[in-house]
Design a protein around this motif. Structure first.
Motif, PDB file in Angstrom:
ATOM      1  N   ILE A 275       0.798  -1.223   0.000  1.00  0.00           N
ATOM      2  CA  ILE A 275       0.000   0.000   0.000  1.00  0.00           C
ATOM      3  C   ILE A 275       0.832   1.276   0.000  1.00  0.00           C
ATOM      4  CG2 ILE A 275      -1.988  -1.065   1.116  1.00  0.00           C
ATOM      5  CD1 ILE A 275      -0.969   0.632   3.642  1.00  0.00           C
ATOM      6  N   THR A 276       2.168   1.162  -0.095  1.00  0.00           N
ATOM      7  CA  THR A 276       2.999   2.371  -0.055  1.00  0.00           C
ATOM      8  C   THR A 276       2.494   3.481  -0.984  1.00  0.00           C
ATOM      9  OG1 THR A 276       4.786   0.813   0.231  1.00  0.00           O
ATOM     10  CG2 THR A 276       5.388   3.116  -0.004  1.00  0.00           C
ATOM     11  N   PRO A 277       2.210   3.175  -2.261  1.00  0.00           N
ATOM     12  CA  PRO A 277       1.801   4.271  -3.150  1.00  0.00           C
ATOM     13  C   PRO A 277       0.442   4.861  -2.803  1.00  0.00           C
ATOM     14  CG  PRO A 277       1.640   2.175  -4.286  1.00  0.00           C
ATOM     15  CD  PRO A 277       2.305   1.903  -2.979  1.00  0.00           C
ATOM     16  N   LEU A 278      -0.329   4.147  -1.952  1.00  0.00           N
ATOM     17  CA  LEU A 278      -1.647   4.682  -1.590  1.00  0.00           C
ATOM     18  C   LEU A 278      -1.542   5.907  -0.695  1.00  0.00           C
ATOM     19  CD1 LEU A 278      -3.820   1.532  -0.902  1.00  0.00           C
ATOM     20  CD2 LEU A 278      -4.210   3.283  -2.610  1.00  0.00           C
ATOM     21  N   ILE A 279      -0.426   6.040   0.008  1.00  0.00           N
ATOM     22  CA  ILE A 279      -0.337   7.139   0.972  1.00  0.00           C
ATOM     23  C   ILE A 279      -0.330   8.503   0.284  1.00  0.00           C
ATOM     24  CG2 ILE A 279       0.999   8.119   2.857  1.00  0.00           C
ATOM     25  CD1 ILE A 279       1.951   5.215   3.403  1.00  0.00           C
ATOM     26  N   PRO A 280       0.606   8.762  -0.639  1.00  0.00           N
ATOM     27  CA  PRO A 280       0.521  10.059  -1.335  1.00  0.00           C
ATOM     28  C   PRO A 280      -0.762  10.191  -2.172  1.00  0.00           C
ATOM     29  CG  PRO A 280       2.283   8.704  -2.257  1.00  0.00           C
ATOM     30  CD  PRO A 280       1.802   8.019  -1.025  1.00  0.00           C
TER      31      PRO A 280
END
Lengths: 307, 554, 311
Positions: A275-280
């Motif tokens: 889910i890393t890219p979900l944060i930005p």
């Protein structure tokens, strides 16, 4: 079990945001003067939530160096370190603190996007209303020019322009604002066209009012609602445009942090359920929603409808 | 580089010791050689105390090792463009290299998995006159897809396609050393070089130098896609999809090229490539981003394939532009690169440390670490070199784009941080990918670049580091180096050649404008339904782009 | 009026072709350098330039090209040396297919949701549909695409690659292109829906609606029979804008789903400085855009007689 946890987390987040929004409204009412307070009290919870989020983002953007625990481009450790107390959201592939970059990203992304949208609206609305009011040859010329510019796909056109003029922040702002203003022009003109044929405009014209007066006093207030709705969306389209440009290898210069590129850099991880890219992306989404909540409230106010 | 994901199972590991172990080894060897039947093998193995699972694993291994004809190889490859033409002079990227050189039109020679050069269209060669005159024997019985026999005439016209001022070919640099080329009977070709070059056979394996049918007017017919390769063209949709089918009269049938059909898809986006592999839409992909390689391993029925060849990420500095004209500045910059960190973070460990020397793991005369110690991150040394240059501070710009090498911008960001310790300020400028090679590389004083590397030292040096080379991307001029290069070409004694090449590597390392932080591995993915040999070629991706010849469907 | 608009449309296209030509000329580098890439040398680039006539002055090339177009000949792709039409026809068909496919899903959803939201404004339905739509469009397109692939393709429901060609049967095309169409639907729906809602609400404040309400007309009927006709102009405009976007602006979705459409062709054309390809695709995009807007204007004019009076 996992689904239950997610669902519970979701509910708690919703309830917390409602409470936060309510508290924020109370706080605002206390802080500001009497007449403004009266106005703010009418804000629905969604709008005060929107205002809360926008304020938070603005604070982040202004005080980024104070809030962020590390430097924007500082390399602190190994790549992809997990979430921990030292690195709240872990580190990116180069070992930079993701939380820090998110905060600086607010400054760069929101700042630039706002600048671009504001510029685009200023130019686009003015020209659009003017063209609609004047009609005839002026309308034809501006409309044809805008048609030419709009007929070129915006992404490809900005790709062309940025390759020619380089990818400095200045040229990024000008190129995207110019392209966006054509879209605004079209909406503004379309909205204004339905207004300029109303009787009170005809009457004002007959009174011999000046163009400037007609635009700012007669047409603009009545065209504000659809334009405001458009502003909310345009604002978020600018984020997406910057992010799409970084998909094609343009966009802001490194090591400047911006959310669009942050999504882009880690986007391929989503195929593995990371889910890393979900944060930005979430940061962009939250701001978009917040802005549009506030816009909706204004829209509602401007329409003069009772609930 | 061996394929570590495909370990050989040995039943002898299951049994304890001594005599039984030896028996088990013999048994497996006999079975693999086909001396005993499967049934006998299993029963004897069980009698020796081997588990049923172990015996079955060996049987499966044996089945997999026997080539099986049929099926379709579906490859998802980068570098396809809608402007791709079949003209061999305009082959630019992986997609067309794979289709043209790998499937349709083999070259005179080919690079084997062990790095050696073997004849492909030609069956042998002899050099004379100090490596200046070469005679190549064109293989007999080779047929083009249109049924025509391949003769020396086709070879001569195919090579001439790239010769001369008017060729407009990307391969013109490779054949620049050729003075004349002429036929010698139906199956002989004589090449006259301007100066002796022992590497000519290897040069002729270059992907531009496809052998195409002559058009009878001194030119070649490249438009039809006809060649003498294992697969013939069915459909070519530039940049999107190319379909080829097995050529029935391929000369080497029975020894290679097992598939009935090969489908090549141009998939530029890395995530799309991975998804295609994961969803069984393709069987093999090239260029897996290092970031995702570790996760790819966890996918079902998917394996990664890693080969480290000469592909190198470089950062050339123009030696005739300030401040890079000062050797001390160049050395200072070479010392502020934290190579290990770059390898770990940008390439996720998939690669080897570079030592500012373009000669890589796939070259035979590569200098050892004794001859050329590994340069490490050393800000103090960098400061020392700055002082020598009479500077206390230094500000430089580094121009990068992912076209230069994947991760170049990130590499710049790392360098920027590690340089601060030496008081050097590096501004990283991201350039557009579009037009990178013509506007940035060799134009900006310090930029990012990559070389897929060349199989021989001489080739690499004369194309990029010779002072008069077209692609001298460091504008570096060193008389001793140029002299040695000429000497090395003509030298036939291997030991002496080695000495010459090692000295040249030392010169580039010490004096050159080249910063070479990392040799990147090629990371590929394939589905386990494919049999991939233990040893794969590392000159190009996908088994030297010969996957369609060397692999088969299990 | 229609004739005049059409003539103006043609003028727009000519202006556009000039603008595009100048932009591509202004790009650093040319076709010869682009197709040779890292392998370019002064000799081989010069040879390619001579062969393709790139050494002629720009004006000559532009006028030559324009002359051809006026006779219906779009010229050859410089890189492929093949007639442009051959190159473009299949891709144009693909792009139109995807556009129609997406429009069939997105436009009805957007209009219905937008009307419902204005009808039940400030209800939970309004808010939830609003938040969902906003979240969907605030994600970058490639990201929405990746999320779709993660949920629907990795699990094996739909293919992640929409590599269709002329021979693909219609139903299979629908299946192959489902994920790109869904991604694009998410991208365009919110804009149209919000505009529909805003336009209707804007009209609802006008006195004649108040009058209708006082007369006791049901709110559902007020929206469909009284408000909608007057809100048609902005709605139709935004729908036209989005349809044009679907034809012209989906290059990123094409890349993510490996869809052979026009956008990718144009980007490659720009990348390789293949002027005739860029020109031809730009003209197609522009005609689509001009045509759709003309249609939108006609519909708005018919729907609002006041606009008719002026012309």
């Amino acid at each position: 079990m996992l689904y239950l946890q997610t669902f519970l987390g979701f509910c708690i987040t919703i309830i917390a945001s409602i409470i936060a929004a309510w508290l924020f409204r109370v706080l605002l009412v206390r802080l500001v003067g009497h007449s403004t307070a009266k106005f703010i009290r009418t804000a629905p919870l969604t709008a005060s939530f929107g205002m809360l989020v926008i304020c938070m983002y603005i604070l982040c953007a202004i005080f980024a160096p104070l809030i962020a625990p590390y430097g924007e481009a500082e390399i602190l450790g190994g790549g992809f370190e997990p979430w921990s107390s030292t690195h709240l959201l872990g580190t990116d592939n180069l070992g930079r603190d993701v939380f820090t970059r998110l905060i600086y990203g607010a400054r760069n992304t929101v700042g630039i996007a706002f600048l671009i949208t504001a510029l685009a609206f200023f130019v686009g609305t003015l020209l659009g209303l003017y063209a609609a009011l004047k009609g005839g040859i002026i309308d034809q010329i501006t409309s044809r020019l805008v048609d030419v510019l709009m007929a070129i796909p915006s992404l490809i056109f900005s790709l062309l322009m940025l390759t020619i003029f380089g990818t400095s922040v200045l040229s990024l702002v000008i190129v995207i604002a110019a392209i966006d203003s054509t879209r605004v022009f079209r909406i503004a003109r379309a909205v204004a066209l339905t207004i300029v044929h109303l009787d009170y405009i005809e009457a004002a014209k007959l009174r011999g009012e000046r163009t400037r007066y007609l635009i700012t006093r007669e047409i603009l207030p009545n065209a504000l609602a659809p334009l405001a709705a458009e502003f909310g969306l345009r604002f978020c389209f600018v984020f997406l445009m910057i992010s799409a440009l970084s998909f094609l290898g343009l966009g802001l210069q490194p090591p400047t942090a911006d959310w669009g590129s942050m999504v882009r850099d880690n986007a391929d991880l989503i195929s593995f359920g990371d889910i890393t890219p979900l944060i930005p992306a979430g940061a962009i989404a939250l701001l978009t929603i917040a802005v549009n909540f506030v816009v909706d409230w204004f829209l509602h106010k401007a329409s003069g409808l009772k609930d | 580089m061996s394929n570590t994901n495909n370990p050989k199972y040995a039943i002898s590991n299951e049994v304890a010791h001594g005599e039984t172990k030896a028996k088990a080894q013999h048994l497996q060897a006999d079975f693999m050689a086909g001396a005993i039947s499967r049934r006998d093998f299993i029963s004897t193995a069980l009698a020796l105390g081997v588990s049923l699972g172990g015996a079955t694993a060996v049987v499966k291994q044996a089945q997999a090792a026997t080539p099986k004809s049929g099926g379709r190889l579906r490859q998802g490859i980068t570098g396809g463009a809608t402007s791709d033409v079949l003209d061999p002079g305009q082959i630019l990227d992986a997609y067309m290299i794979n289709v043209c050189m790998g499937q349709l039109r083999p070259c005179m020679t080919k690079i084997m998995p062990d790095g050696s050069t073997e004849g492909d269209i030609c069956s042998g060669w002899q050099a004379s006159n100090g490596g200046k005159t070469w005679k190549f024997d064109v293989r007999k019985g080779v047929e083009f897809h249109n049924g025509k026999d391949l003769t020396s005439n086709d070879v001569v016209d195919s090579i001439r396609h790239h010769l001369g001022e008017d060729s407009g070919s990307g391969g013109s640099g490779v054949v620049a050393g050729i003075k004349t080329i002429k036929t010698d009977g139906k199956h002989g070709v004589i090449i006259e070089l301007k100066e002796g070059d022992g590497d000519l056979p290897t040069l002729l394996s270059d992907y531009h130098l496809n052998i195409c049918p002559s058009n009878g007017e001194g030119g070649i017919d490249w438009q039809s896609g006809i060649g003498a390769g294992p697969y013939q063209l069915v459909e070519h949709n530039p940049g999107v999809r190319t379909l080829t089918k097995k050529f029935a009269n391929y000369w080497n049938t029975g020894n290679e090229a097992w598939f009935d059909e090969v489908e090549t898809l141009g998939i530029g986006d890395p995530t799309a490539r991975l998804s295609a592999l994961a969803t069984n839409a393709v069987d093999a992909i090239n260029s897996v981003p290092p970031k995702t390689a570790a996760r790819l391993k966890n996918m079902r029925d998917v394996q990664t394939l890693i080969s480290t060849g000469n592909k190198q990420a470089t950062m050339p500095m123009l030696c005739d532009v300030k401040p890079f004209d000062d050797i001390n500045v160049r050395n200072a910059l070479k010392y502020i690169i934290n190579r290990q960190e770059m390898l770990d973070k940008v390439f996720f460990g998939y690669g080897e440390l570079g030592n500012d020397n373009p000669i890589g793991p796939a070259n035979i005369f590569r200098a050892t670490t004794d001859e050329l110690p590994q340069r490490a991150y050393d800000p103090e040394r960098a400061k020392h070199y700055l002082q020598k240059a009479g500077l206390s501070k230094l500000s430089v710009q580094f121009h990068a784009a992912d076209t230069g090498f994947p991760g170049a911008v990130d590499a710049g960001a790392l360098m920027r941080e590690s340089a601060k310790a030496a008081g050097i300020d590096i501004e990283v400028i991201r350039e557009p990918n579009d037009g990178y090679w013509s506007n940035v590389w060799m134009v900006k004083p310090w930029s990012a670049c990559f070389w897929s590397g060349r199989p021989t030292e001489n080739w690499m040096f004369s194309q990029v580091y010779l002072s008069t080379a077209d692609w001298n991307d460091t504008h570096w001029k060193n008389d001793r180096f140029d002299m040695l290069l000429r000497a090395g070409k003509a030298e036939t004694n291997q030991a002496k050649r080695r000495d010459i090449y090692v000295e040249m590597q030392q010169i580039v390392h010490e004096d050159g404008g080249l910063a070479l932080p990392v040799f990147q591995s090629d990371i590929m993915g394939y589905r386990t339904s494919m049999h991939v040999p233990d040893q794969i070629a590392n000159n190009w991706e996908l088994d030297g782009h010969h996957a369609c010849r060397r692999w088969w469907q299990v | 009026m229609l004739v005049k608009r059409l003539a103006l449309g043609v003028l727009t296209l000519i202006l556009l072709s000039l603008l595009i030509f100048l932009s591509v000329e202004a790009l650093p580098g040319d076709l010869a350098e682009a197709i040779l890439g890292q392998q370019a040398t002064p000799e081989n680039t010069a040879a390619i330039r001579r062969e393709l006539g790139l050494d002629l002055p720009p004006w000559t090339r532009y006028l030559h090209w324009l002359g051809g177009v006026l006779q219906g000949d779009f010229g050859n792709s410089l890189a492929l040396r093949k007639p442009i039409a051959e190159l473009i026809a299949p891709r144009l068909a693909n792009t139109l297919f995807l556009t129609l496919y997406t429009a069939c899903i997105a436009v009805p959803i957007a209009l219905i949701l937008g009307m419902a939201a204005s009808l039940f404004r400030n209800s939970y339905f309004d808010r939830i549909s609003n938040i969902t739509a906003l979240s969907a469009i605030s994600m970058p397109e490639f990201f929405v695409g990746y999320v779709m692939i993660y949920f629907f393709a990795i699990s094996g429901y739909f293919p992640s690659m929409a590599s269709i060609n002329a021979g693909t049967p219609f139903l299979e095309k629908l299946y192959l292109c489902f994920l790109p169409a869904l991604t694009l639907t998410l991208v365009v729906t919110a804009h149209m829906m919000r505009m529909t809602r805003a336009a209707i609400i804007n009209v609802l404040a006008l006195p004649y609606i108040e009058m209708a309400r006082l007369k006791g007309v049901k709110s559902q009927r007020i929206i469909t029979a009284h408000a909608l006709p007057n809100a048609i102009a902005p709605i139709v405009n935004v729908v036209a804008l989005n349809l044009a976007y679907l034809i012209t602006g989906v290059v990123i979705v094409e890349i993510v789903f490996v869809f052979p459409g026009l956008g990718q062709l144009m980007v490659d054309g720009v990348k390789f400085r293949d002027v005739p390809v860029v020109q031809a695709t730009a003209l197609i995009f522009a005609s689509a855009y001009v045509g759709l807007n003309l249609l939108a204007d006609i519909i708005s004019t018919i729907s609002n007689p006041r606009l008719m009076r002026q012309r």
